[in-house]
Scaffold this motif. Structure first.
Motif, PDB file in Angstrom:
ATOM      1  N   GLY A   1       0.811  -1.205   0.000  1.00 38.18           N
ATOM      2  CA  GLY A   1       0.000   0.000   0.000  1.00 38.18           C
ATOM      3  C   GLY A   1       0.848   1.260   0.000  1.00 38.18           C
ATOM      4  N   GLU A   2       1.899   1.272   0.800  1.00 36.85           N
ATOM      5  CA  GLU A   2       2.791   2.421   0.846  1.00 36.85           C
ATOM      6  C   GLU A   2       3.531   2.573  -0.476  1.00 36.85           C
ATOM      7  OE1 GLU A   2       5.325   1.965   4.202  1.00 36.85           O
ATOM      8  OE2 GLU A   2       3.737   2.352   5.670  1.00 36.85           O
ATOM      9  N   PHE A   3       3.875   1.450  -1.093  1.00 40.03           N
ATOM     10  CA  PHE A   3       4.528   1.490  -2.408  1.00 40.03           C
ATOM     11  C   PHE A   3       3.619   2.137  -3.449  1.00 40.03           C
ATOM     12  CE2 PHE A   3       4.915  -0.952  -6.487  1.00 40.03           C
ATOM     13  CZ  PHE A   3       6.024  -0.275  -6.967  1.00 40.03           C
ATOM     14  N   GLU A   4       2.349   1.735  -3.483  1.00 49.75           N
ATOM     15  CA  GLU A   4       1.413   2.300  -4.451  1.00 49.75           C
ATOM     16  C   GLU A   4       1.229   3.805  -4.228  1.00 49.75           C
ATOM     17  OE1 GLU A   4       0.050   1.191  -7.125  1.00 49.75           O
ATOM     18  OE2 GLU A   4       0.749  -0.871  -6.947  1.00 49.75           O
ATOM     19  N   ALA A   5       1.194   4.200  -2.974  1.00 51.36           N
ATOM     20  CA  ALA A   5       1.044   5.628  -2.659  1.00 51.36           C
ATOM     21  C   ALA A   5       2.274   6.407  -3.128  1.00 51.36           C
ATOM     22  CB  ALA A   5       0.833   5.816  -1.161  1.00 51.36           C
ATOM     23  N   ALA A   6       3.446   5.820  -2.936  1.00 52.04           N
ATOM     24  CA  ALA A   6       4.683   6.480  -3.366  1.00 52.04           C
ATOM     25  C   ALA A   6       4.739   6.594  -4.884  1.00 52.04           C
ATOM     26  CB  ALA A   6       5.889   5.699  -2.850  1.00 52.04           C
ATOM     27  N   LEU A   7       4.289   5.562  -5.572  1.00 61.02           N
ATOM     28  CA  LEU A   7       4.257   5.588  -7.032  1.00 61.02           C
ATOM     29  C   LEU A   7       3.288   6.657  -7.541  1.00 61.02           C
ATOM     30  CD1 LEU A   7       4.999   4.436  -9.809  1.00 61.02           C
ATOM     31  CD2 LEU A   7       3.236   2.675  -9.467  1.00 61.02           C
ATOM     32  N   GLU A   8       2.117   6.736  -6.933  1.00 63.42           N
ATOM     33  CA  GLU A   8       1.133   7.733  -7.344  1.00 63.42           C
ATOM     34  C   GLU A   8       1.664   9.149  -7.145  1.00 63.42           C
ATOM     35  OE1 GLU A   8      -1.739   7.523  -8.919  1.00 63.42           O
ATOM     36  OE2 GLU A   8      -1.335   5.369  -9.127  1.00 63.42           O
ATOM     37  N   GLN A   9       2.421   9.344  -6.094  1.00 67.52           N
ATOM     38  CA  GLN A   9       2.995  10.665  -5.835  1.00 67.52           C
ATOM     39  C   GLN A   9       3.981  11.053  -6.932  1.00 67.52           C
ATOM     40  OE1 GLN A   9       4.470  11.123  -1.858  1.00 67.52           O
ATOM     41  NE2 GLN A   9       5.551  13.016  -2.307  1.00 67.52           N
TER      42      GLN A   9
ATOM     43  N   ASP B   1       6.756  -4.508  -9.677  1.00 71.48           N
ATOM     44  CA  ASP B   1       5.819  -4.765  -8.581  1.00 71.48           C
ATOM     45  C   ASP B   1       6.293  -5.856  -7.632  1.00 71.48           C
ATOM     46  OD1 ASP B   1       3.269  -3.092  -8.801  1.00 71.48           O
ATOM     47  OD2 ASP B   1       3.532  -3.749 -10.872  1.00 71.48           O
ATOM     48  N   GLU B   2       6.934  -6.891  -8.155  1.00 68.35           N
ATOM     49  CA  GLU B   2       7.388  -7.991  -7.294  1.00 68.35           C
ATOM     50  C   GLU B   2       8.344  -7.495  -6.218  1.00 68.35           C
ATOM     51  OE1 GLU B   2       9.818 -12.259  -7.663  1.00 68.35           O
ATOM     52  OE2 GLU B   2       9.122 -11.210  -9.468  1.00 68.35           O
ATOM     53  N   TYR B   3       9.092  -6.437  -6.542  1.00 68.70           N
ATOM     54  CA  TYR B   3      10.101  -5.928  -5.614  1.00 68.70           C
ATOM     55  C   TYR B   3       9.686  -4.613  -4.949  1.00 68.70           C
ATOM     56  CZ  TYR B   3      12.658  -9.388  -8.259  1.00 68.70           C
ATOM     57  OH  TYR B   3      13.046 -10.564  -8.872  1.00 68.70           O
ATOM     58  N   ARG B   4       8.462  -4.115  -5.276  1.00 59.40           N
ATOM     59  CA  ARG B   4       7.964  -2.866  -4.724  1.00 59.40           C
ATOM     60  C   ARG B   4       8.963  -1.729  -4.967  1.00 59.40           C
ATOM     61  NH1 ARG B   4       6.943  -7.147  -2.313  1.00 59.40           N
ATOM     62  NH2 ARG B   4       5.725  -7.833  -0.605  1.00 59.40           N
TER      63      ARG B   4
ATOM     64  N   GLN C   1      12.402   7.433  -1.214  1.00 61.84           N
ATOM     65  CA  GLN C   1      13.614   6.686  -1.560  1.00 61.84           C
ATOM     66  C   GLN C   1      13.576   5.221  -1.145  1.00 61.84           C
ATOM     67  OE1 GLN C   1      16.017   7.849  -3.599  1.00 61.84           O
ATOM     68  NE2 GLN C   1      14.572   9.542  -3.782  1.00 61.84           N
ATOM     69  N   ARG C   2      12.650   4.844  -0.299  1.00 60.87           N
ATOM     70  CA  ARG C   2      12.517   3.429   0.060  1.00 60.87           C
ATOM     71  C   ARG C   2      12.115   2.585  -1.143  1.00 60.87           C
ATOM     72  NH1 ARG C   2       8.091   3.106   4.427  1.00 60.87           N
ATOM     73  NH2 ARG C   2       7.205   4.751   3.077  1.00 60.87           N
ATOM     74  N   PHE C   3      11.441   3.222  -2.113  1.00 60.58           N
ATOM     75  CA  PHE C   3      10.874   2.481  -3.229  1.00 60.58           C
ATOM     76  C   PHE C   3      11.526   2.824  -4.574  1.00 60.58           C
ATOM     77  CE2 PHE C   3       7.556   3.350  -0.037  1.00 60.58           C
ATOM     78  CZ  PHE C   3       7.264   2.047   0.353  1.00 60.58           C
ATOM     79  N   CYS C   4      12.559   3.616  -4.550  1.00 56.39           N
ATOM     80  CA  CYS C   4      13.139   4.155  -5.785  1.00 56.39           C
ATOM     81  C   CYS C   4      14.544   3.591  -6.029  1.00 56.39           C
ATOM     82  CB  CYS C   4      13.186   5.674  -5.697  1.00 56.39           C
ATOM     83  SG  CYS C   4      13.803   6.479  -7.177  1.00 56.39           S
ATOM     84  N   LEU C   5      14.791   3.123  -7.251  1.00 55.56           N
ATOM     85  CA  LEU C   5      16.079   2.527  -7.593  1.00 55.56           C
ATOM     86  C   LEU C   5      17.052   3.521  -8.220  1.00 55.56           C
ATOM     87  CD1 LEU C   5      15.041  -0.958  -9.056  1.00 55.56           C
ATOM     88  CD2 LEU C   5      15.961  -0.445  -6.790  1.00 55.56           C
ATOM     89  N   ASN C   6      16.688   4.784  -8.295  1.00 54.34           N
ATOM     90  CA  ASN C   6      17.607   5.782  -8.856  1.00 54.34           C
ATOM     91  C   ASN C   6      18.803   5.977  -7.931  1.00 54.34           C
ATOM     92  OD1 ASN C   6      14.934   6.312 -10.167  1.00 54.34           O
ATOM     93  ND2 ASN C   6      16.179   7.852 -11.235  1.00 54.34           N
ATOM     94  N   ARG C   7      19.992   5.787  -8.467  1.00 51.63           N
ATOM     95  CA  ARG C   7      21.205   5.971  -7.677  1.00 51.63           C
ATOM     96  C   ARG C   7      21.653   7.428  -7.651  1.00 51.63           C
ATOM     97  NH1 ARG C   7      25.181   0.857  -9.217  1.00 51.63           N
ATOM     98  NH2 ARG C   7      24.273  -0.613  -7.722  1.00 51.63           N
ATOM     99  N   MET C   8      21.122   8.226  -8.564  1.00 50.20           N
ATOM    100  CA  MET C   8      21.441   9.651  -8.624  1.00 50.20           C
ATOM    101  C   MET C   8      20.155  10.456  -8.688  1.00 50.20           C
ATOM    102  SD  MET C   8      24.606   9.792 -11.335  1.00 50.20           S
ATOM    103  CE  MET C   8      24.554  11.586 -11.257  1.00 50.20           C
TER     104      MET C   8
END
Length: 332
Positions: free
Chosen positions: A98-106, A135-138, A209-216
């Motif tokens: 749920g928190e992942f989906e909210a972060a994505l929507e933001q 999605d498998e890895y949120r 940043q908990r859900f984001c794979l961007n290193r920069m």
């Protein structure tokens, strides 16, 4: 320690795109993660490094010109990458959907014009920004491109350079997005823009940043930004549960590993590899004298002993096997 034969996986269709057959599959697996390579992202320049640093990194290479990685480097780097892989997978599993989906929507809201991608062919030659969702890895990744279709296919068809898999320390390195394969990508959103840097920057800045794979950070990166990022890379704790260790106790623990190696060589008891593999491998949070902290375990000290020549390549490889790892050598 043989080279495994890799049979190409058949091509398949994903997001209306025919992906090529791959020796590394269409979904990421630990078995084929961090496949070793002797090539490097960027060849070091002796005149820029200076003699001390050039000689100090000689163990990384198997030739005097520092063009190909050594056997020892392949073992040390792959072990670090696999430790990071395991920590990352545990961390991803701990995240709330749920928190992942909210972060994505933001993130999507900040982009304003992001649309779901049904067919990559619709985005052929289109300049703009995109969000790849796993999605498998949120997790998700925010990018920009002159050609969105081409760029996403590059993500699927290339792999992260072996010497760039770990960005920072293995305990807090952000997982490399280019190691995720086509079928790991479950959703894509894209936005047309003649200024994709601005769209990417807004969207990435809004990311939890908990859900984001961007290193920069998103946006146009200046040479100064790239230099500062290399010195102080973006990272996250990856949920590592650690025990605090004082600087003095850290010194004693490191010296204890050195003593174990020396004593095992002078005794006729258990083999050195067995003794090392039986040591406590707890991950500690070590507090430096200036109050800053870093993560460490005796596994790091054993790798350090190999780098210093106190363990042979064969002994370090045997230690990793005793720890449950499979040794893989590149096809060269």
């Amino acid at each position: 320690m043989s080279v495994p034969k890799r049979v190409p996986y058949p091509s398949l269709e994903h997001f209306d795109e025919q992906t090529r057959g791959s020796k590394f599959g269409h979904k990421m697996t630990r078995e084929l993660y961090a496949y070793p390579s002797r090539s490097q992202k960027q060849r070091p320049k002796r005149e820029l490094l200076g003699e001390d640093l050039w000689n100090g990194t000689a163990w990384v290479y198997r030739d005097e010109e520092h063009t190909q990685h050594s056997d020892l480097y392949l073992l040390v780097q792959r072990d670090a990458a696999l430790v990071n892989f395991d920590l990352s997978m545990s961390y991803f599993a701990s995240l709330d959907v749920g928190e992942f989906e909210a972060a994505l929507e933001q993130v999507l809201a900040k982009g304003r014009s992001f649309k779901p991608v049904q067919s990559l062919k619709d985005w052929d030659g289109v300049e703009g920004a995109y969000v790849m969702v796993f999605d498998e890895y949120r997790q998700f990744y925010v990018g920009k491109a002159d050609d969105i279709r081409k760029r996403i296919k590059q993500h699927w068809g290339t792999r992260k350079s072996f010497d760039r898999l770990v960005f920072g320390s293995k305990y807090d390195s952000i997982f490399p997005v280019d190691e995720l394969r086509a079928l790991d990508t479950t959703r894509i959103f894209a936005a047309r823009s003649t200024n994709p840097y601005a769209v990417e920057q807004r969207a990435e800045k809004a990311a939890d940043q908990r859900f984001c794979l961007n290193r920069m950070a998103g946006g146009s990166a200046s040479p100064l930004t790239l230099m500062l990022t290399a010195i102080n890379p973006r990272n996250r704790a990856n949920g590592v549960a650690s025990v605090t260790l004082s600087w003095e106790d850290y010194d004693r623990a490191w010296d204890g590993v050195v003593d174990v190696i020396a004593q095992s060589r002078s005794s006729c008891g258990s083999s050195l590899v067995d003794v090392l593999a039986s040591l406590d491998m707890t991950v500690y949070s070590v507090e430096r004298k200036d109050g800053s902290q870093f993560m460490w375990s005796r596994r790091d000290a054993i790798a350090g002993a190999a780098v210093r020549g106190e363990l042979s390549v064969d002994e370090f490889a045997a230690f990793l096997e005793a720890m449950g790892e499979t040794i893989i050598w590149p096809e060269d």
